[in-house]
Design a protein around this motif. Sequence first.
Motif, mmCIF file in Angstrom:
data_model
loop_
_atom_site.group_PDB
_atom_site.id
_atom_site.type_symbol
_atom_site.label_atom_id
_atom_site.label_comp_id
_atom_site.label_asym_id
_atom_site.label_seq_id
_atom_site.Cartn_x
_atom_site.Cartn_y
_atom_site.Cartn_z
ATOM 1 N N SER A 48 -2.531 -0.505 7.235
ATOM 2 C CA SER A 48 -3.611 -1.357 6.729
ATOM 3 C C SER A 48 -4.881 -1.273 7.563
ATOM 4 O O SER A 48 -5.918 -1.821 7.180
ATOM 5 C CB SER A 48 -3.140 -2.814 6.677
ATOM 6 O OG SER A 48 -2.707 -3.236 7.965
ATOM 7 N N ASP A 100 0.826 -1.216 0.000
ATOM 8 C CA ASP A 100 0.000 0.000 0.000
ATOM 9 C C ASP A 100 0.855 1.260 0.000
ATOM 10 O O ASP A 100 0.580 2.211 -0.720
ATOM 11 C CB ASP A 100 -0.906 0.022 1.248
ATOM 12 C CG ASP A 100 -2.158 -0.818 1.056
ATOM 13 O OD1 ASP A 100 -2.396 -1.269 -0.079
ATOM 14 O OD2 ASP A 100 -2.879 -1.031 2.037
ATOM 15 N N SER A 155 2.801 1.886 -3.449
ATOM 16 C CA SER A 155 2.066 1.823 -4.720
ATOM 17 C C SER A 155 2.213 3.106 -5.538
ATOM 18 O O SER A 155 2.298 3.061 -6.770
ATOM 19 C CB SER A 155 0.584 1.528 -4.468
ATOM 20 O OG SER A 155 -0.008 2.547 -3.688
#
Length: 269
Positions: free
Chosen positions: A259, A70, A73
């Motif tokens: 997350s 994440d 990215s």
Amino acid sequence: MPAELVITGSVHLGPKTLVVIPSLSGTTAESIELLRFARSAGAFVLTLTGHAATPLAQEADANLTSFAADDTSSETFTVQALLIALSILDSVDDYTEARRLRSDLAGLPGALLGIKRRFEERAAELAQIIAGSDFHIITGAGGSWPEAFYYGMCILEEMQWIRTRPVHASDFFHGTLELLESGVSVIALKGEGPGRSLVERVEAFVPSITDTLTVIDTADFELPGFSPELRALLAPTLLATALERVSAHLEVLRDHPLSTRRYYRRIQY
């Protein structure tokens, strides 16, 4: 943007259109809808995903899968987007300069790793500053704006639940400046291309109101062998690379993994 395009359509969308859709998960509902909408209009759809066995990867006309976490990215997507843009310029206009720039990117992975290592100590300090305030204004312009918008919205707000106001540096003096007072945190991201002077205008003004100003400038990053033009084009990637290290410290300081979500993909909306 995918949801809006499906609703509004576009005169640019048709059989001669290339549509590029990035999605780390490959399962973003709005992006899947756009893929099908674009293909029904005759467009060629290229998807950039982190996972191959996903609807966006499998239903596209072409797919490039490159795994990323994440918090990395945005690095991979900005590099891929630049490569795509340079390739299009080369194929359409036989743009020799685009070919040279693309070739120069071969040394980028090692250069980005070097930036992370050299930025580590400062990243820990910046994480302390960000964790110490419950409200931030983050700004950028030109090549630095995409990362300012992304980091404010996707990392600080979505992944850390920190109230953040992303504002383009050209709009800073049209409302946002009235939110400034002593102690308000401002984060300014500076690239090396057009738009730099807009960020410098904010940078010059903010200290007259608050002493909590954080500036991350790509000009401070060591990139031996990279031309000024390429450095300017890489601004969002360079900033994302440095800020990834800030995020790594931030989630430990706040005991809040990136997350962790309350609502995103957890409830229906």
